[in-house]
Design an enzyme around this catalytic site. Structure first.
Site, mmCIF file in Angstrom:
data_model
loop_
_atom_site.group_PDB
_atom_site.id
_atom_site.type_symbol
_atom_site.label_atom_id
_atom_site.label_comp_id
_atom_site.label_asym_id
_atom_site.label_seq_id
_atom_site.Cartn_x
_atom_site.Cartn_y
_atom_site.Cartn_z
ATOM 1 N N ASP A 70 0.964 -1.261 0.025
ATOM 2 C CA ASP A 70 -0.121 -0.092 -0.148
ATOM 3 C C ASP A 70 0.835 1.214 -0.009
ATOM 4 O O ASP A 70 1.871 1.288 0.027
ATOM 5 C CB ASP A 70 -1.051 -0.188 1.195
ATOM 6 N N ASP A 140 -7.276 -3.507 14.458
ATOM 7 C CA ASP A 140 -8.637 -3.862 13.958
ATOM 8 C C ASP A 140 -8.690 -4.931 12.993
ATOM 9 O O ASP A 140 -9.861 -5.032 12.409
ATOM 10 C CB ASP A 140 -9.542 -2.654 13.401
ATOM 11 N N HIS A 142 -7.070 -4.996 10.114
ATOM 12 C CA HIS A 142 -6.927 -4.717 8.644
ATOM 13 C C HIS A 142 -5.780 -5.322 8.112
ATOM 14 O O HIS A 142 -4.521 -5.287 8.762
ATOM 15 C CB HIS A 142 -7.144 -3.389 8.131
ATOM 16 N N GLU A 147 -9.767 -1.775 5.732
ATOM 17 C CA GLU A 147 -10.334 -1.622 6.902
ATOM 18 C C GLU A 147 -11.671 -2.708 7.076
ATOM 19 O O GLU A 147 -11.900 -3.019 6.076
ATOM 20 C CB GLU A 147 -10.805 -0.216 6.873
HETATM 21 C C1 GLP Z 1 -0.625 0.158 8.535
HETATM 22 C C2 GLP Z 1 -0.574 -0.559 7.168
HETATM 23 C C3 GLP Z 1 -0.610 -1.915 7.380
HETATM 24 C C4 GLP Z 1 0.083 -2.544 8.838
HETATM 25 C C5 GLP Z 1 -0.398 -1.693 9.827
HETATM 26 C C6 GLP Z 1 0.074 -1.988 11.108
HETATM 27 O O1 GLP Z 1 -2.119 0.563 8.474
HETATM 28 N N1 GLP Z 1 -1.114 0.052 5.985
HETATM 29 O O2 GLP Z 1 -0.117 -2.636 6.253
HETATM 30 O O3 GLP Z 1 -0.001 -3.781 8.831
HETATM 31 O O4 GLP Z 1 -0.285 -0.251 9.659
HETATM 32 O O5 GLP Z 1 1.257 -1.367 11.473
HETATM 33 P P1 GLP Z 1 2.134 -1.784 12.602
HETATM 34 O O6 GLP Z 1 3.281 -2.897 12.284
HETATM 35 O O7 GLP Z 1 3.122 -0.356 12.884
HETATM 36 O O8 GLP Z 1 1.371 -2.063 14.048
#
Ligand code: GLP
Length: 263
Positions: A70, A140, A142, A147
């Site tokens: 993303d 959550d 995702h 989402e």
């Molecule tokens: C963002 C990214 C996700 C990632 C998530 C969790 O929303 N788009 O791909 O998995 O954050 O991030 P973290 O690993 O910092 O908890």
């Protein structure tokens, strides 16, 4: 589904990096190994270990093509919170033989997001799909920026970010949720689940509910991660801290079944 429970974050990352390296090394075909990659704090230790292996000559990326999950819409590559910047800073700049032309990241500055996403899907397809998609997970549940209530069949497209996600991600934007872009380009749940294998990292107490929903919950678009239950090559690598909401028998089951170290 395999669930690999490790004592702590570092061991989880080491396990994941070893697994990815074993898959790249085992790939003997001429076509490149196609690796899907995430951003976020979860994979940082994995990138550190993969970079070390690469630097010390234990693992080559010369025949690896990558696709990132993303990118924020409206952030230029040069912005230190763009995912392009993150990936170069934490991973690609430390690999000695990764070919820049083999790196694929959605362009958050595109003037035609729909076309950008269509072409991304087509490019993945042109390589015959993704061999292994590593991912993280939001609190959550995702996956990428899919989402809650994103279709489990979704493909790469524009996503609106929830207020919750913007608040969580505001730690990288001076703690100001308004500074977090409100939209992103993201591969779909369907895009991730078309991969031959999916490896999801889940660590920390704040991900305990998401881990339980992924492993024990009903498959539901509310927890997009739960679609993993239908994937035939799904692996979750997690740490002890993330296991807090699993039932004791689930926790024991996965420790028992993985005891033989099936790497
Ligand atoms: C963002 C990214 C996700 C990632 C998530 C969790 O929303 N788009 O791909 O998995 O954050 O991030 P973290 O690993 O910092 O908890």
């Amino acid at each position: 589904m395999r669930v690999i429970i490790q004592d702590n974050y570092d061991k989880m990352c080491k396990w994941a990096a070893d697994y990815i390296a074993s898959k790249i090394r085992a790939h003997k075909e001429k076509r490149p190994f196609v690796l899907g990659l995430p951003t976020g704090s979860s994979p940082i230790g994995v990138y550190r270990e993969l970079s070390r292996m690469n630097r010390e000559g234990e693992l080559s990326f010369a025949n690896v093509v990558t696709f990132n999950m993303d990118e924020y819409l409206g952030l230029p590559r040069t912005h230190d919170q763009s995912y392009w910047y993150f990936m170069h800073d934490n991973c690609f700049d430390h690999l000695v033989d990764m070919k820049p032309e083999n790196i694929n990241i959605l362009n958050g500055m595109t003037d035609d997001p729909e076309r950008e996403c269509r072409e991304y899907e087509a490019k993945i397809a042109s390589y015959g799909g993704i061999d292994l998609f590593m991912g993280g997970i939001g609190v959550d549940g995702h996956i990428a920026f899919n989402e809650p209530f994103t279709s489990l069949a979704s493909r790469t497209g524009v996503r609106n970010l929830t207020t919750d996600t913007r608040i969580v991600n505001s730690r990288f934007f001076g703690n100001d949720p308004e500074a977090v872009p409100s939209q992103a380009l993201s591969v779909g749940v369907g895009t991730v689940f078309d991969s031959k294998e999916v490896l999801i990292l889940i660590n920390g107490h704040n991900k305990a509910r998401a881990l339980a929903a992924t492993v024990e919950g009903a498959v539901s678009q509310k927890w997009t991660c739960s679609a993993l239950q239908y994937h035939n090559g799904a692996i979750i690598a997690c740490d002890e801290a993330a296991c807090g909401e699993l039932t004791v028998d689930t926790y024991k089951y996965f420790l028992d079944i993985e005891r033989a170290e099936r790497l």
